[in-house]
Structure formats: C-alpha cells, structure tokens
Write an enzyme that holds these catalytic residues in place. Structure first.
Site, short mmCIF file in Angstrom:
data_model
loop_
_atom_site.label_atom_id
_atom_site.label_comp_id
_atom_site.label_asym_id
_atom_site.label_seq_id
_atom_site.Cartn_x
_atom_site.Cartn_y
_atom_site.Cartn_z
N ASP A 3 0.85 -1.19 0.00
CA ASP A 3 0.00 0.00 0.00
C ASP A 3 0.89 1.25 0.00
O ASP A 3 1.88 1.29 0.73
CB ASP A 3 -0.91 -0.02 1.23
CG ASP A 3 -2.03 0.99 1.15
OD1 ASP A 3 -1.74 2.20 1.08
OD2 ASP A 3 -3.20 0.58 1.18
N ILE A 4 0.54 2.25 -0.80
CA ILE A 4 1.36 3.47 -0.84
C ILE A 4 1.12 4.38 0.36
O ILE A 4 1.88 5.32 0.59
CB ILE A 4 1.15 4.27 -2.14
CG1 ILE A 4 -0.30 4.74 -2.27
CG2 ILE A 4 1.58 3.47 -3.35
CD1 ILE A 4 -0.51 5.77 -3.36
N ASN A 53 -13.06 -3.35 2.55
CA ASN A 53 -13.94 -2.20 2.74
C ASN A 53 -14.92 -2.21 1.57
O ASN A 53 -14.53 -2.53 0.44
CB ASN A 53 -13.15 -0.89 2.74
CG ASN A 53 -12.21 -0.79 3.92
OD1 ASN A 53 -12.47 -1.30 5.00
ND2 ASN A 53 -11.09 -0.14 3.71
N GLY A 93 -15.56 2.82 3.81
CA GLY A 93 -14.17 3.27 3.72
C GLY A 93 -13.47 2.89 2.42
O GLY A 93 -12.27 3.07 2.29
N GLN A 94 -14.21 2.40 1.43
CA GLN A 94 -13.60 2.03 0.15
C GLN A 94 -13.33 3.29 -0.66
O GLN A 94 -14.25 4.04 -0.98
CB GLN A 94 -14.51 1.08 -0.63
CG GLN A 94 -13.89 0.56 -1.90
CD GLN A 94 -14.78 -0.43 -2.65
OE1 GLN A 94 -15.96 -0.58 -2.34
NE2 GLN A 94 -14.21 -1.07 -3.65
N HIS A 146 -10.61 -4.98 -3.23
CA HIS A 146 -9.27 -5.23 -2.73
C HIS A 146 -9.32 -5.61 -1.25
O HIS A 146 -10.21 -5.20 -0.52
CB HIS A 146 -8.34 -4.03 -2.95
CG HIS A 146 -8.82 -2.74 -2.37
ND1 HIS A 146 -9.84 -2.00 -2.94
CD2 HIS A 146 -8.40 -2.04 -1.29
CE1 HIS A 146 -10.03 -0.89 -2.23
NE2 HIS A 146 -9.17 -0.90 -1.22
N LEU A 147 -8.37 -6.43 -0.88
CA LEU A 147 -8.25 -6.94 0.49
C LEU A 147 -7.01 -6.32 1.12
O LEU A 147 -5.90 -6.48 0.60
CB LEU A 147 -8.15 -8.46 0.47
CG LEU A 147 -7.91 -9.18 1.79
CD1 LEU A 147 -9.06 -8.93 2.76
CD2 LEU A 147 -7.74 -10.68 1.54
N HIS A 148 -7.20 -5.61 2.22
CA HIS A 148 -6.07 -5.06 2.97
C HIS A 148 -5.53 -6.15 3.89
O HIS A 148 -6.30 -6.80 4.60
CB HIS A 148 -6.53 -3.89 3.87
CG HIS A 148 -7.00 -2.70 3.12
ND1 HIS A 148 -6.20 -1.61 2.88
CD2 HIS A 148 -8.22 -2.41 2.58
CE1 HIS A 148 -6.89 -0.70 2.22
NE2 HIS A 148 -8.12 -1.16 2.02
#
Length: 112
Positions: free
Chosen positions: A30-31, A85, A91-92, A98-100
């Site tokens: 993640d950036i 999310n 919070g998306q 995508h999966l954090h």
C-alpha cells in the site's frame, strides 16, 4: 475499466511494489500504509466491490493469499488483520475490490 487505478496496476500501466502475483490476483504494498506491513490483494478482473463478487472461489483465493503474505512477512503468528472495505461508508476509496492485509503492530478495536 480505463480509469481504474488498480486496473492500471494489473495491466502494467502503473508499476506497484509487487509482493505476489498469479493468474487471478496481484498483491502489492500500500502506498499509504496503516501498519508496518500493509499489502493490498486485488483481483485481476475488475470487480467494483464485495457486493459485486460473484465467484466465491476468488474471495477464498484472496484470503488464502493474504494468509501466505502474512506468513512471508513474519506476522502470521503474532497476528494480522485482513479487511475488505465496501463502498463509501465502508471506507472504500478505490472502487475495485481489494483486500487489505496489515500487521506488524497491535491493531486497535473498534477499527474506526
């Protein structure tokens, strides 16, 4: 989708810091990390969010890859968080499923 950030990463227009890739998913750092280890697992197929996921096997594959990433980054035993999310109130911010995967510190609860 021509304007989707994650689709651009999947097709090579944007080069993320890749930690895993197979025929179904791309995983990258993640950036804007929220933990010492924060990786996103995204399907190569554009799926807007969890509500639009129709293939249960793909969701399971994403979770399995998350567990492998946690193991490879040394956080599987101490603990990590895997989060989808969904939509704006969830919070998306990028509307590509995508999966954090986050670890390397104690996570707070409730999350937000």
């Amino acid at each position: 989708m021509t304007d989707c950030l994650f689709c651009k990463m999947v097709n090579g227009e944007i080069k993320p810091d890749v930690v895993f890739e197979d025929e179904k998913v791309l995983a990258f750092k993640d950036i804007n990390p929220q933990a010492p280890m924060h990786v996103l697992v995204v399907p190569k197929l554009h799926i807007a969010n969890l509500n639009a996921l129709r293939e249960a096997a793909l969701g399971g594959h994403m979770l399995k890859i998350a567990a492998c990433i946690a193991e490879e980054h040394g956080v599987a035993e101490s603990g990590y968080r895997a989060v989808f999310n969904c939509n704006d109130d969830g919070g998306q911010t990028v509307h590509h499923l995508h999966l954090h995967v986050m670890g390397g510190r104690r996570m707070a609860w409730p999350p937000g």
